[in-house]
Structure formats: structure tokens, C-alpha cells
Design a protein around this motif. Structure first.
Motif, PDB file in Angstrom:
ATOM      1  N   UNK A 234       0.817  -1.207   0.000  1.00  0.00           N
ATOM      2  CA  UNK A 234       0.000   0.000   0.000  1.00  0.00           C
ATOM      3  C   UNK A 234       0.852   1.259   0.000  1.00  0.00           C
ATOM      4  N   UNK A 235       0.197   2.406  -0.001  1.00  0.00           N
ATOM      5  CA  UNK A 235       0.918   3.679   0.036  1.00  0.00           C
ATOM      6  C   UNK A 235       1.642   3.844   1.360  1.00  0.00           C
ATOM      7  N   UNK A 236       2.739   4.561   1.312  1.00  0.00           N
ATOM      8  CA  UNK A 236       3.508   4.830   2.524  1.00  0.00           C
ATOM      9  C   UNK A 236       2.784   5.902   3.334  1.00  0.00           C
ATOM     10  N   UNK A 242       9.556  12.317   8.042  1.00  0.00           N
ATOM     11  CA  UNK A 242       9.831  11.273   9.040  1.00  0.00           C
ATOM     12  C   UNK A 242       9.562   9.889   8.409  1.00  0.00           C
ATOM     13  N   UNK A 243      10.192   8.853   8.987  1.00  0.00           N
ATOM     14  CA  UNK A 243       9.949   7.500   8.461  1.00  0.00           C
ATOM     15  C   UNK A 243       8.469   7.130   8.602  1.00  0.00           C
ATOM     16  N   UNK A 244       7.959   6.447   7.570  1.00  0.00           N
ATOM     17  CA  UNK A 244       6.579   5.997   7.601  1.00  0.00           C
ATOM     18  C   UNK A 244       6.502   4.475   7.521  1.00  0.00           C
ATOM     19  N   UNK A 245       5.330   3.953   7.220  1.00  0.00           N
ATOM     20  CA  UNK A 245       5.140   2.490   7.128  1.00  0.00           C
ATOM     21  C   UNK A 245       4.140   2.197   6.016  1.00  0.00           C
ATOM     22  N   UNK A 246       4.381   1.077   5.355  1.00  0.00           N
ATOM     23  CA  UNK A 246       3.448   0.576   4.348  1.00  0.00           C
ATOM     24  C   UNK A 246       3.086  -0.863   4.708  1.00  0.00           C
ATOM     25  N   UNK A 247       1.975  -1.331   4.216  1.00  0.00           N
ATOM     26  CA  UNK A 247       1.507  -2.668   4.589  1.00  0.00           C
ATOM     27  C   UNK A 247       0.954  -3.412   3.374  1.00  0.00           C
TER      28      UNK A 247
END
Length: 278
Positions: A234-236, A242-247
Motif C-alpha cells: 500500500x501507500x507509505x 519522518x519514516x513511515x510504514x506501508x503494509x
């Protein structure tokens, strides 16, 4: 013979073809003497035992519309010049109706017609359907003493039927964890004593003839959890700078049963840098 009907339409042809193996050549004189010296007619019993249960085959086990079941038992004793079906050839209309819709009348008429025209079919027999995946049905039939069955069936003969082909995950009987599958059914052929008073009852029956027995216990087959492939990432998500997360996710295709391997995680995350900041 018995078929998973109509949940697995190929079953009708499979069991019908199994009974076709009962048709074999008559004994020919050897050295001036007949191979068979028994009475002119011999009696046999054939028993079909279904072992298709949710415990033994939990994957895609049919519970509704309709539940697991077997069609009627149908077969014939015949000579080599007759066959219900040959590899590479089209099936007859009767065998097609039996395999696809479990309708036996057309196939029975075809076998009877072959007996009248070619003298190829010596005896047709049938027995009731089994309304569930497990249970028994049985029939008796006669064959001439010159028929090779008389010489090749000195005692009970049990044939196991498995459903391991094709070996592909789409197959309802695909269990890669197992080295060999338990039988989905068995066929028992037995020669009966000549005296009608000495006929022993078939296992699970109150007597000989066409009967259906109740459901039978079956072994448990472990079914591991099956999951789909991962979806795309998915989209970040995250604040700018800042660091993000995708799943990504996957779903359960088949839930575990009978102590099979549990399902793995269905969602996975990975760090990323947001690229949609304004």
C-alpha cells in the motif's frame, strides 16, 4: 458405480469404469481341458464402501447444495468385446448421464441392449445410492463358470479408490503434507457359496442383496491452513520528513482442520519514506 454426485461429476465415470474391469475374457480350453470345472453359474457379491467424510477429507468438503453423497452402484459382467468406455473415445449418452447427473436408466438400457444384440453382457446389477459420503451399498450377481472371474476371485478381493489426481492445489483432495491419501472408497468382490441358504451377510448388512448401511467411522486427515499470495504494498503512510510504514495483506483460502498447521500472519508492515508530501 457409486459416485460423488453431483459435487464431483467425474466420480460417476470413475466408479462405472471400475466395474468395467469385472468384464474379462472367458476361460479357454488349455491342453484339451477346461480351465474351470465348477458349476455352470457362480454367485458373487460386490460391496461399495464410501469413506468420504469431513474428518478424512476436510478440504472443500461439500456440506450444502448438495452434501457429499454417492450415486447408485451400477455394473455388469461382460466379455472382452464390450466396454463401458475406452481411453481416447467419447463416452456413450448413458454413461455421460450417469457421470454428470447420476441418472442410471439410460446406461442400464445400453448394457441390456448390448447383451441382446452382441451377447456381450452376461448380467447387469445395481444397488441403491449412498446418501452421504460414508456408508455401504451392495449387490449380488451371477456369472458363468467359464468367466475368468470364477478362477481369479477365490476369496474376497478389496480394491481401494483414491482421489490424488491431479496433484494440484485446486484439487479438493490435494494434501501435500501426506505421503499417501486414505482411500475415498473401497470395492469388495466376493464369491458366494453355491447354496442360497449358506449366503453370509455382507459386512455391516443385515443380509445379502441390495441394501445401504449407515455411516462408518473414518480416520482424520490433517489439513494445513492455506493462504493467498500477498497483495501489493500500500501507500507509505506517515508525517512528512519522518519514516513511515506501508503494509500488505493476504487472506485465508482454507482454514486448518484436524491439528493441521495454523494460519500465518495475514498482514505485514515495512518501513518507508512518505513520497506524497505536499
Amino acid at each position: 458405480m457409486g459416485t460423488p454426485s453431483p459435487a464431483a461429476p467425474w466420480g460417476g465415470a470413475l466408479w462405472a469404469l471400475l466395474l468395467a474391469t469385472l468384464g474379462c475374457s472367458a476361460g479357454q480350453p488349455l491342453g484339451g481341458e477346461s480351465m474351470c470345472t465348477a458349476q455352470p453359474l457362480a454367485k458373487y457379491s460386490i460391496t461399495f464402501t464410501g469413506k468420504w467424510s469431513q474428518a478424512s477429507f476436510p478440504k472443500q468438503y461439500p456440506l450444502f447444495r448438495p452434501p457429499a453423497q454417492w450415486s447408485s452402484l451400477l455394473g455388469a459382467a461382460h466379455s472382452p468385446d464390450y466396454s463401458l468406455w475406452r481411453k481416447g473415445q467419447y463416452v456413450s449418452n448413458g454413461l455421460r448421464d450417469f457421470a454428470e447427473r447420476s441418472e442410471a436408466w439410460a446406461l442400464m438400457r445400453e448394457m441390456e441392449a448390448a447383451g441382446e444384440k452382441l451377447q456381450s453382457v452376461h448380467g447387469v446389477f445395481s444397488a441403491p445410492a449412498v446418501p452421504s459420503g460414508t456408508g455401504q451399498t451392495s449387490a449380488e450377481f451371477e456369472a458363468h463358470s467359464r468367466h475368468s472371474l470364477f478362477a481369479t476371485v477365490p476369496q474376497d478381493t478389496v480394491t481401494e479408490i483414491t482421489a490424488s489426481s491431479p496433484s494440484h492445489p485446486a484439487n479438493s483432495f490435494y494434501y501435500p503434507r501426506l505421503k499417501s491419501l486414505p482411500p475415498i472408497a473401497t470395492v469388495t468382490l466376493a464369491r458366494l457359496p453355491h447354496s442360497p441358504r449358506a449366503f453370509p451377510p455382507a459386512p455391516g448388512f443385515g443380509g445379502g442383496g441390495n441394501e445401504v448401511a449407515d455411516s462408518l467411522p473414518a480416520p482424520e486427515t490433517p489439513l494445513d491452513c492455506e493462504v493467498s499470495l500477498w497483495s501489493s504494498w500500500g501507500l507509505c503512510a506517515g508525517p512528512c520528513g519522518r519514516p513511515g510504514a506501508k503494509s500488505r495483506t493476504r487472506y485465508v483460502r482454507a482454514r486448518p482442520a484436524n491439528h493441521g498447521a495454523p494460519c500465518p500472519l495475514l498482514e505485514e508492515e515495512a518501513p518507508c519514506v512518505p513520497d506524497n508530501c505536499v
